[in-house]
Design a protein around this motif. Structure first.
Motif, PDB file in Angstrom:
ATOM      1  N   ASN A   1      -6.795  -8.335   0.145  1.00 40.25           N
ATOM      2  CA  ASN A   1      -6.414  -8.122   1.466  1.00 40.25           C
ATOM      3  C   ASN A   1      -6.460  -6.523   1.993  1.00 40.25           C
ATOM      4  O   ASN A   1      -6.615  -6.024   2.906  1.00 40.25           O
ATOM      5  CB  ASN A   1      -4.953  -8.523   1.883  1.00 40.25           C
ATOM      6  CG  ASN A   1      -4.884 -10.049   1.822  1.00 40.25           C
ATOM      7  OD1 ASN A   1      -5.908 -10.755   2.164  1.00 40.25           O
ATOM      8  ND2 ASN A   1      -3.776 -10.912   1.378  1.00 40.25           N
ATOM      9  N   THR A   2      -6.306  -5.821   0.870  1.00 41.77           N
ATOM     10  CA  THR A   2      -6.517  -4.277   1.039  1.00 41.77           C
ATOM     11  C   THR A   2      -7.964  -3.918   1.484  1.00 41.77           C
ATOM     12  O   THR A   2      -8.814  -4.093   0.817  1.00 41.77           O
ATOM     13  CB  THR A   2      -6.029  -3.657  -0.257  1.00 41.77           C
ATOM     14  OG1 THR A   2      -4.763  -3.829  -0.675  1.00 41.77           O
ATOM     15  CG2 THR A   2      -6.034  -2.165  -0.092  1.00 41.77           C
ATOM     16  N   MET A   3      -8.263  -3.222   2.574  1.00 40.04           N
ATOM     17  CA  MET A   3      -9.428  -2.890   2.884  1.00 40.04           C
ATOM     18  C   MET A   3      -9.890  -1.687   2.177  1.00 40.04           C
ATOM     19  O   MET A   3     -11.064  -1.496   2.268  1.00 40.04           O
ATOM     20  CB  MET A   3      -9.278  -2.547   4.514  1.00 40.04           C
ATOM     21  CG  MET A   3      -8.750  -3.654   5.428  1.00 40.04           C
ATOM     22  SD  MET A   3      -9.978  -4.776   5.586  1.00 40.04           S
ATOM     23  CE  MET A   3     -11.303  -4.157   6.268  1.00 40.04           C
ATOM     24  N   GLY A   4      -9.143  -0.751   1.539  1.00 33.65           N
ATOM     25  CA  GLY A   4      -9.659   0.139   0.799  1.00 33.65           C
ATOM     26  C   GLY A   4      -9.771   1.504   1.605  1.00 33.65           C
ATOM     27  O   GLY A   4      -9.257   1.264   2.739  1.00 33.65           O
TER      28      GLY A   4
ATOM     29  N   SER B   1       3.810  -4.887   6.912  1.00 32.48           N
ATOM     30  CA  SER B   1       2.406  -5.042   6.467  1.00 32.48           C
ATOM     31  C   SER B   1       1.651  -3.498   6.816  1.00 32.48           C
ATOM     32  O   SER B   1       1.305  -3.018   5.830  1.00 32.48           O
ATOM     33  CB  SER B   1       1.599  -6.027   6.903  1.00 32.48           C
ATOM     34  OG  SER B   1       0.363  -6.205   6.306  1.00 32.48           O
ATOM     35  N   VAL B   2       1.804  -3.030   7.874  1.00 32.94           N
ATOM     36  CA  VAL B   2       1.326  -1.874   8.219  1.00 32.94           C
ATOM     37  C   VAL B   2       2.020  -0.747   7.465  1.00 32.94           C
ATOM     38  O   VAL B   2       1.192   0.150   6.894  1.00 32.94           O
ATOM     39  CB  VAL B   2       1.454  -1.591   9.763  1.00 32.94           C
ATOM     40  CG1 VAL B   2       1.094  -0.030  10.055  1.00 32.94           C
ATOM     41  CG2 VAL B   2       0.829  -2.343  10.585  1.00 32.94           C
ATOM     42  N   GLN B   3       3.198  -0.567   6.989  1.00 36.80           N
ATOM     43  CA  GLN B   3       3.561   0.513   6.371  1.00 36.80           C
ATOM     44  C   GLN B   3       3.263   0.483   4.876  1.00 36.80           C
ATOM     45  O   GLN B   3       2.778   1.440   4.328  1.00 36.80           O
ATOM     46  CB  GLN B   3       5.372   0.166   6.338  1.00 36.80           C
ATOM     47  CG  GLN B   3       5.926   0.609   7.875  1.00 36.80           C
ATOM     48  CD  GLN B   3       5.316   2.029   8.361  1.00 36.80           C
ATOM     49  OE1 GLN B   3       5.455   2.886   7.789  1.00 36.80           O
ATOM     50  NE2 GLN B   3       5.054   1.840   9.674  1.00 36.80           N
ATOM     51  N   GLU B   4       3.169  -0.918   4.328  1.00 37.64           N
ATOM     52  CA  GLU B   4       2.711  -1.139   3.093  1.00 37.64           C
ATOM     53  C   GLU B   4       1.244  -0.567   2.729  1.00 37.64           C
ATOM     54  O   GLU B   4       0.905   0.149   1.764  1.00 37.64           O
ATOM     55  CB  GLU B   4       2.768  -2.452   2.519  1.00 37.64           C
ATOM     56  CG  GLU B   4       4.266  -2.891   2.460  1.00 37.64           C
ATOM     57  CD  GLU B   4       4.338  -4.423   2.067  1.00 37.64           C
ATOM     58  OE1 GLU B   4       3.302  -5.103   2.060  1.00 37.64           O
ATOM     59  OE2 GLU B   4       5.479  -5.046   1.659  1.00 37.64           O
TER      60      GLU B   4
ATOM     61  N   THR C   1       0.344   1.923  -8.094  1.00 40.02           N
ATOM     62  CA  THR C   1       1.061   0.674  -8.344  1.00 40.02           C
ATOM     63  C   THR C   1       1.606   0.008  -7.586  1.00 40.02           C
ATOM     64  O   THR C   1       2.198   0.400  -6.543  1.00 40.02           O
ATOM     65  CB  THR C   1       2.170   0.986  -9.484  1.00 40.02           C
ATOM     66  OG1 THR C   1       1.439   1.654 -10.759  1.00 40.02           O
ATOM     67  CG2 THR C   1       2.671   0.159 -10.172  1.00 40.02           C
ATOM     68  N   ARG C   2       1.617  -1.360  -7.754  1.00 42.41           N
ATOM     69  CA  ARG C   2       2.357  -2.387  -6.608  1.00 42.41           C
ATOM     70  C   ARG C   2       3.704  -2.017  -6.536  1.00 42.41           C
ATOM     71  O   ARG C   2       4.514  -2.009  -7.437  1.00 42.41           O
ATOM     72  CB  ARG C   2       1.960  -3.741  -7.033  1.00 42.41           C
ATOM     73  CG  ARG C   2       2.624  -4.892  -5.993  1.00 42.41           C
ATOM     74  CD  ARG C   2       2.280  -6.187  -6.484  1.00 42.41           C
ATOM     75  NE  ARG C   2       2.930  -7.291  -5.529  1.00 42.41           N
ATOM     76  CZ  ARG C   2       2.314  -7.527  -4.487  1.00 42.41           C
ATOM     77  NH1 ARG C   2       1.076  -7.228  -4.056  1.00 42.41           N
ATOM     78  NH2 ARG C   2       2.605  -8.321  -3.671  1.00 42.41           N
TER      79      ARG C   2
END
Length: 472
Positions: free
Chosen positions: A25-28, A321-324, A350-351
């Motif tokens: 899900n992470t766009m990079g 989600s935006v903040q993360e 790190t997560r």
């Protein structure tokens, strides 16, 4: 594609086009999104569709959602300004709605903008009180505004996302970032509008609006969270593409041409891409207005409170989600700037890790013979994460790490008697009870902030307990 979608939109398939398959899900980082497609990006095909607006009760004369949203915003401001004049507000609201005449399908249909002007409603009006009519109008506004939203979404798909010219100049990754899952947002909106109108068709005196919202809660969550999370990349990509450098004028020219399409009604691409954000945040206000109208009315609107809470949770999840994602982007950027050199390196990305505070402090060193205290200092850059403390020397855009320690387990701060030692009043002690150097059990640094307020801020943050630091 569902049968409902095909029936309601009169779907016309277009030429298939390869699209991005994401590993996660992470766009990079944005810089990576501007580059060329990898072979893996071409593994999945995605069909493009031209869709057409249809509604049981509202035809295409409904205004674009951009116009509706702006009018609603002005109405909210007016309502606040005239809070003491409730008798004047309702007629003004009705007047504003009538400026956009909406017509049901059919050659002999009469234009209307209000629930009470629906032909099906006329027979029941005499049996309803003024308050009950206002409640119905509040629920009908959800339908009208969803139809307006649906119309704008369809234009965004047909004019922009399906544009062959844009597809020619954008890589598949860029195209995906620009439009994200907008097509899925449109489909969820279509199903929601269909269910709203089905409820109205079953009983013109509506009461199950809360149930309809709850039935679509999962669909809203599945499309709005990823779309709003992607918006930061979307905005950054548009800015990047509009920069007139390296022969990149084509995007600006094509975009200008598309925005002149009569369907767009002088609205920009950005105004279409921000629609999902405007809609999901507006939904709470619409439902709260319905709740307000239920006071003093016998008609029960079941599960309305639950529906309001459900939409609020979706908005909160979007924000989280935006903040993360922003935190992850910051870590990715810092990871490229931080250099450990001879210091034992640690993984920065790190997560769950996020930056709490950063800034430059003075590291003070006391030396000299008896009776002559000499204070020297050098700049020390501090990155305080929720689980890690980095101390670095800044060299241009690079941060060369001098020391690091787990936070808050191995970090402690104390005030210091500055007058006795002849230190600046903004000084304090930083103890690393167990740092990166296993040969030393602890180390103590004398640090000084620029101002007393800054000193207090650092001491407060560095004194956080583990539970407090994680929650920030």
């Amino acid at each position: 594609m569902t049968e409902q979608f095909q029936k309601h939109y009169k779907v016309t398939p277009r030429r298939s086009n390869p699209s991005l398959r994401q590993k996660n899900n992470t766009m990079g980082h944005l810089g990576d999104l501007i580059g060329r497609d990898s072979p893996e990006d071409c593994m999945q095909n995605e069909e493009s569709y031209v869709v057409k607006f249809e509604s049981e009760y509202i035809n295409s004369s409904v205004p674009l959602y951009q116009e509706y949203w702006m009018a609603a915003l002005k109405k909210d401001i007016s309502r606040v300004q005239n809070r003491g004049l409730p008798g004047l507000i309702i007629p003004v609201c009705h007047s504003n709605l009538k400026t956009h005449t909406l017509s049901p399908p059919g050659q002999n249909s009469k234009p209307y903008a209000l629930w009470q002007e629906l032909p099906q409603v006329k027979p029941v009006l005499p049996s309803l009180s003024a308050q009950e009519i206002q409640l119905q109008e509040a629920m009908f506004e959800v339908i009208v505004s969803e139809a307006s939203y649906q119309k704008s979404l369809i234009i965004a798909l047909n004019v922009f996302q399906c544009s062959a010219e844009l597809k020619q100049i954008l890589s598949r990754v860029q195209h995906h970032v620009l439009f994200s899952n907008l097509k899925h947002v449109c489909r969820v909106s279509e199903r929601f509008l269909q269910d709203l109108e089905s409820h109205l068709g079953q009983n013109v005196v509506m009461s199950q609006i809360g149930d309809v919202i709850l039935n679509h809660q999962k669909g809203f969550q599945q499309v709005y969270v990823p779309y709003l999370t992607n918006m930061m990349y979307q905005e950054a990509l548009i800015t990047q593409l509009l920069l007139v450098v390296q022969g990149n004028k084509r995007f600006a020219l094509i975009l200008k041409k598309l925005e002149k399409d009569p369907q767009c009604q002088r609205q920009t691409l950005k105004s279409f891409l921000v629609l999902p954000f405007q809609r999901i945040t507006r939904m709470t206000l619409l439902l709260e207005n319905i709740q307000k109208r239920t006071r003093g009315v016998c008609l029960d609107v079941p599960n309305l409170k639950e529906a309001i809470e459900a939409v609020r949770k979706i908005v909160e999840e979007c924000d989280k989600s935006v903040q993360e994602m922003k935190r992850t982007e910051l870590l990715v950027s810092l990871d490229k700037q931080v250099h450990f050199g001879s210091i034992k390196s640690i993984p920065l990305i790190t997560r769950g890790r996020h930056l709490i505070q950063e800034g430059t402090l003075k590291q003070l060193q006391i030396g000299g013979k008896t009776g002559a205290i000499i204070i020297s200092h050098n700049d020390l850059y501090v990155h305080l994460f929720n689980d890690l403390l980095l101390l670095s020397i800044r060299s241009g855009p690079r941060f060369v790490v001098e020391d690091h320690a787990l936070f808050p387990d191995h970090v402690r701060v104390d005030d210091v008697k500055t007058t006795i030692l002849g230190l600046p009043s903004e000084s304090f002690l930083l103890h690393l009870t167990k740092n990166q150097d296993k040969k030393r059990s602890s180390s103590t640094l004398i640090l000084a902030a620029q101002t007393r307020s800054e000193k207090e801020t650092w001491i407060k943050l560095l004194s956080k307990k583990k539970t407090e630091s994680v929650e920030m």
